[in-house]
Design a protein around this motif. Structure first.
Motif, PDB file in Angstrom:
ATOM      1  N   HIS A  32      38.012  43.038  43.230  1.00  0.00           N
ATOM      2  CA  HIS A  32      37.465  43.951  42.200  1.00  0.00           C
ATOM      3  C   HIS A  32      36.096  44.520  42.602  1.00  0.00           C
ATOM      4  O   HIS A  32      35.751  44.550  43.776  1.00  0.00           O
ATOM      5  CB  HIS A  32      37.332  43.262  40.826  1.00  0.00           C
ATOM      6  CG  HIS A  32      38.464  42.353  40.458  1.00  0.00           C
ATOM      7  ND1 HIS A  32      38.289  41.070  40.014  1.00  0.00           N
ATOM      8  CD2 HIS A  32      39.802  42.549  40.480  1.00  0.00           C
ATOM      9  CE1 HIS A  32      39.465  40.504  39.767  1.00  0.00           C
ATOM     10  NE2 HIS A  32      40.392  41.383  40.046  1.00  0.00           N
ATOM     11  N   LEU A  80      34.351  39.195  34.098  1.00  0.00           N
ATOM     12  CA  LEU A  80      35.429  38.191  34.190  1.00  0.00           C
ATOM     13  C   LEU A  80      34.854  36.783  34.249  1.00  0.00           C
ATOM     14  O   LEU A  80      35.408  35.846  33.664  1.00  0.00           O
ATOM     15  CB  LEU A  80      36.292  38.464  35.427  1.00  0.00           C
ATOM     16  CG  LEU A  80      37.106  39.767  35.374  1.00  0.00           C
ATOM     17  CD1 LEU A  80      37.782  40.018  36.716  1.00  0.00           C
ATOM     18  CD2 LEU A  80      38.140  39.718  34.251  1.00  0.00           C
ATOM     19  N   ARG A 115      40.135  32.407  30.637  1.00  0.00           N
ATOM     20  CA  ARG A 115      39.887  33.520  31.548  1.00  0.00           C
ATOM     21  C   ARG A 115      40.803  34.681  31.227  1.00  0.00           C
ATOM     22  O   ARG A 115      41.857  34.502  30.620  1.00  0.00           O
ATOM     23  CB  ARG A 115      40.038  33.101  33.010  1.00  0.00           C
ATOM     24  CG  ARG A 115      41.378  32.543  33.375  1.00  0.00           C
ATOM     25  CD  ARG A 115      41.372  32.063  34.825  1.00  0.00           C
ATOM     26  NE  ARG A 115      41.430  30.623  34.930  1.00  0.00           N
ATOM     27  CZ  ARG A 115      41.193  29.949  36.061  1.00  0.00           C
ATOM     28  NH1 ARG A 115      40.835  30.572  37.152  1.00  0.00           N
ATOM     29  NH2 ARG A 115      41.281  28.637  36.088  1.00  0.00           N
ATOM     30  N   PHE A 116      40.380  35.863  31.654  1.00  0.00           N
ATOM     31  CA  PHE A 116      41.254  37.027  31.581  1.00  0.00           C
ATOM     32  C   PHE A 116      42.080  36.995  32.861  1.00  0.00           C
ATOM     33  O   PHE A 116      41.532  37.035  33.949  1.00  0.00           O
ATOM     34  CB  PHE A 116      40.436  38.319  31.493  1.00  0.00           C
ATOM     35  CG  PHE A 116      39.785  38.544  30.156  1.00  0.00           C
ATOM     36  CD1 PHE A 116      40.160  37.801  29.037  1.00  0.00           C
ATOM     37  CD2 PHE A 116      38.811  39.517  29.993  1.00  0.00           C
ATOM     38  CE1 PHE A 116      39.569  38.018  27.794  1.00  0.00           C
ATOM     39  CE2 PHE A 116      38.218  39.744  28.757  1.00  0.00           C
ATOM     40  CZ  PHE A 116      38.594  38.991  27.658  1.00  0.00           C
ATOM     41  N   ALA A 117      43.382  36.916  32.699  1.00  0.00           N
ATOM     42  CA  ALA A 117      44.231  36.633  33.857  1.00  0.00           C
ATOM     43  C   ALA A 117      45.051  37.831  34.297  1.00  0.00           C
ATOM     44  O   ALA A 117      45.316  38.751  33.527  1.00  0.00           O
ATOM     45  CB  ALA A 117      45.162  35.474  33.521  1.00  0.00           C
ATOM     46  N   GLY A 118      45.432  37.818  35.551  1.00  0.00           N
ATOM     47  CA  GLY A 118      46.364  38.791  36.113  1.00  0.00           C
ATOM     48  C   GLY A 118      47.193  38.119  37.191  1.00  0.00           C
ATOM     49  O   GLY A 118      46.890  36.991  37.596  1.00  0.00           O
ATOM     50  N   TRP A 148      40.583  33.791  39.725  1.00  0.00           N
ATOM     51  CA  TRP A 148      39.976  34.845  38.897  1.00  0.00           C
ATOM     52  C   TRP A 148      40.434  36.239  39.326  1.00  0.00           C
ATOM     53  O   TRP A 148      40.027  37.225  38.744  1.00  0.00           O
ATOM     54  CB  TRP A 148      38.435  34.750  38.923  1.00  0.00           C
ATOM     55  CG  TRP A 148      37.934  33.840  37.853  1.00  0.00           C
ATOM     56  CD1 TRP A 148      37.495  34.198  36.610  1.00  0.00           C
ATOM     57  CD2 TRP A 148      37.845  32.407  37.912  1.00  0.00           C
ATOM     58  NE1 TRP A 148      37.147  33.087  35.890  1.00  0.00           N
ATOM     59  CE2 TRP A 148      37.348  31.970  36.664  1.00  0.00           C
ATOM     60  CE3 TRP A 148      38.147  31.451  38.883  1.00  0.00           C
ATOM     61  CZ2 TRP A 148      37.125  30.629  36.367  1.00  0.00           C
ATOM     62  CZ3 TRP A 148      37.928  30.113  38.596  1.00  0.00           C
ATOM     63  CH2 TRP A 148      37.426  29.713  37.351  1.00  0.00           C
ATOM     64  N   GLN A 149      41.305  36.318  40.330  1.00  0.00           N
ATOM     65  CA  GLN A 149      41.800  37.636  40.753  1.00  0.00           C
ATOM     66  C   GLN A 149      42.793  38.166  39.736  1.00  0.00           C
ATOM     67  O   GLN A 149      43.621  37.427  39.232  1.00  0.00           O
ATOM     68  CB  GLN A 149      42.550  37.533  42.080  1.00  0.00           C
ATOM     69  CG  GLN A 149      41.719  37.061  43.252  1.00  0.00           C
ATOM     70  CD  GLN A 149      42.619  36.803  44.451  1.00  0.00           C
ATOM     71  OE1 GLN A 149      42.738  37.635  45.328  1.00  0.00           O
ATOM     72  NE2 GLN A 149      43.266  35.652  44.460  1.00  0.00           N
ATOM     73  N   LEU A 150      42.709  39.463  39.502  1.00  0.00           N
ATOM     74  CA  LEU A 150      43.688  40.086  38.608  1.00  0.00           C
ATOM     75  C   LEU A 150      44.788  40.788  39.395  1.00  0.00           C
ATOM     76  O   LEU A 150      45.956  40.642  39.097  1.00  0.00           O
ATOM     77  CB  LEU A 150      43.008  41.124  37.705  1.00  0.00           C
ATOM     78  CG  LEU A 150      41.898  40.640  36.780  1.00  0.00           C
ATOM     79  CD1 LEU A 150      41.416  41.795  35.925  1.00  0.00           C
ATOM     80  CD2 LEU A 150      42.372  39.493  35.915  1.00  0.00           C
ATOM     81  N   SER A 151      44.356  41.573  40.382  1.00  0.00           N
ATOM     82  CA  SER A 151      45.267  42.556  40.976  1.00  0.00           C
ATOM     83  C   SER A 151      45.459  42.327  42.467  1.00  0.00           C
ATOM     84  O   SER A 151      44.621  41.687  43.112  1.00  0.00           O
ATOM     85  CB  SER A 151      44.690  43.962  40.793  1.00  0.00           C
ATOM     86  OG  SER A 151      44.498  44.227  39.427  1.00  0.00           O
TER      87      SER A 151
END
Ligand SMILES: *Cc1c(COP(=O)(O)O)cnc(C)c1O
Length: 425
Positions: free
Chosen positions: A104, A112, A270-273, A298-301
């Motif tokens: 990111h 995040l 956490r906000f997850a992806g 912690w990676q989303l994408s």
């Protein structure tokens, strides 16, 4: 004490002895200035490594050749592309590989990480930060506080004392003690972008932990500049951008650090992806988030491979040079530039004076010197630009210069002095 001289011969002899002198050749210097460029803005956007275009082209070629199959068939398979950056990054920030990931952009990452580490509860609701933080950080912090439904006074700022430019560390420690069990998070820029002041992250971390708070740092001006030991210092989390001292292209990818002690804590919200999901089961596409251990979680994408290719070119240079040698040269080079500025200041007392607002103690700064120009201000900055100096102007009257140890030379510092003299006249 080493005696410096304001002369071209002296500067060149320093360059001769420079252990990193070969590294200058690995970068491309801008050509837009009328006079030969003196590039002192590596703190804002680092120079392009010559290898960057080669690495970028390899990915474009593999994309052309393989299409989607490049995820597994590319020379550097895209599926795991980011993994090659991990160890190189860990060395730069003094971390274990499990503690870092490149992903990111910086402000996104700060958010995040705060989602996980700023958890206001009961009395413990406040964030402590430095006054005059970088604007993006201010907005991020304000919006985090508001996101939890709390009022603005939950964000507590530490100011320099009346008449001072720098924040006294004793005031940070006193504030931490005063806030005590109301303090949820300490979140400070490791090096202040405006003054160049370096904070003692180890002591701040210990002080924050002593009252039960979490401690995180924005290392935008520290990564690739300061000799960091994030693991040993016990920092909870940190994030930095790749494009300042790390030379990884405008808007390039960011890095995060999450201390090993949190690596397997699946209870952290956490906000997850999908890219943070356990790699061995990622493509089963099952419901219920199971994070990767460590910073990877912690990676989303999936990885932005083109940005990362450019980043890889720069990280390899850091690995070859080593942070220890970079730090040594940083101190010598910055001290020499300080000497040149002082010399010019002494010679031009009637016309214009400069005051360095950056600490003179080299353990309290990195490569950046912030010069407060009294008398001429913006016109001086403009005249400097005409002399080929690429530096940075901040209202009301501060010129920031940062000699980057990987590609700047002692001769650059000497020539900066000549440019400054010409600009004053
Ligand atoms: C450069 C810088 C930023 C920039 O954030 P982006 O998300 O990369 O645009 C944020 N904070 C600090 C302290 C910086 O120095």
């Amino acid at each position: 004490m080493f005696k410096f001289q304001n002369s071209i011969d002296f500067a060149r002899s320093m360059d001769q002895q420079d252990a990193l002198k070969e590294f200058r050749q690995k970068f491309i210097f801008p050509t837009f200035t009328e006079k030969p460029v003196i590039y002192f803005t590596g703190n804002s956007l680092g120079l392009q490594p010559k290898k960057a275009s080669e690495y970028l082209n390899e990915e474009l070629e593999d994309w052309a050749k393989y299409g989607v199959e490049g995820h597994f068939l590319a020379r550097r398979p895209w599926y795991s592309y980011h993994e090659q950056l991990t160890e190189l990054t860990a060395k730069i920030v003094g971390a274990k590989p499990i503690e870092v990931v490149v992903t990111h952009s910086l402000t996104t990452n700060l958010h995040l990480l705060m989602v996980s580490f700023y958890r206001p509860q009961g009395k413990r609701t406040k964030i402590l930060c430095e006054a005059k933080a970088f604007p993006s950080d201010q907005y991020a912090l304000e919006s985090q506080v508001a996101f939890h439904g709390l009022s603005k006074d939950h964000l507590v700022e530490i100011f320099p004392r009346e008449g001072d430019q720098l924040i006294r560390e004793e005031d940070i420690f006193a504030k931490i003690e005063e806030l005590d069990d109301e303090l949820a998070l300490v979140m400070i820029g490791g090096v202040n972008y405006y003054t160049g002041q370096l904070f003692d992250m180890e002591k701040i971390t210990a002080a924050g932990h002593a009252v039960g708070a979490k401690v995180g740092f924005d290392l935008a001006h520290a990564a690739g500049n300061i000799n960091l030991k994030l693991h040993d210092w016990g920092v909870d989390f940190a994030a930095w951008c790749g494009y300042k001292y790390l030379n990884s292209s405008p808007g390039g990818v960011s890095g995060i650090f999450v201390h090993e002690r949190h690596a397997n804590d699946r209870t952290l919200p956490r906000f997850a992806g999908w890219w943070g999901y356990d790699k061995s089961k990622r493509f089963k596409m099952e419901a219920g988030f199971q994070p990767m251990p460590g910073a990877d979680g912690w990676q989303l994408s999936n990885a932005p491979v083109l940005s990362m290719a450019v980043h890889l070119a720069s990280l390899e240079i850091f690995s070859e040079a080593g942070m220890e040698a970079i730090g040594k040269k940083r101190d010598q080079l910055t001290e020499y530039l300080e000497f040149i500025i002082d010399d010019l200041s002494a010679r031009n007392q009637e016309r214009c004076t400069f005051e360095l607002i950056t600490p003179r103690d080299k353990s309290k700064r990195g490569a950046q010197l912030s010069i407060m120009a009294k008398g001429q201000g913006k016109s001086l900055f403009e005249a400097l630009s005409k002399e080929g100096v690429v530096s940075d102007w901040r209202e009301p009257n501060v010129i920031r210069v940062a000699p980057a140890p990987l590609y700047n030379s002692f001769e650059d510092c000497f020539r900066f002095g000549e440019a400054l003299q010409a600009a004053i006249q």
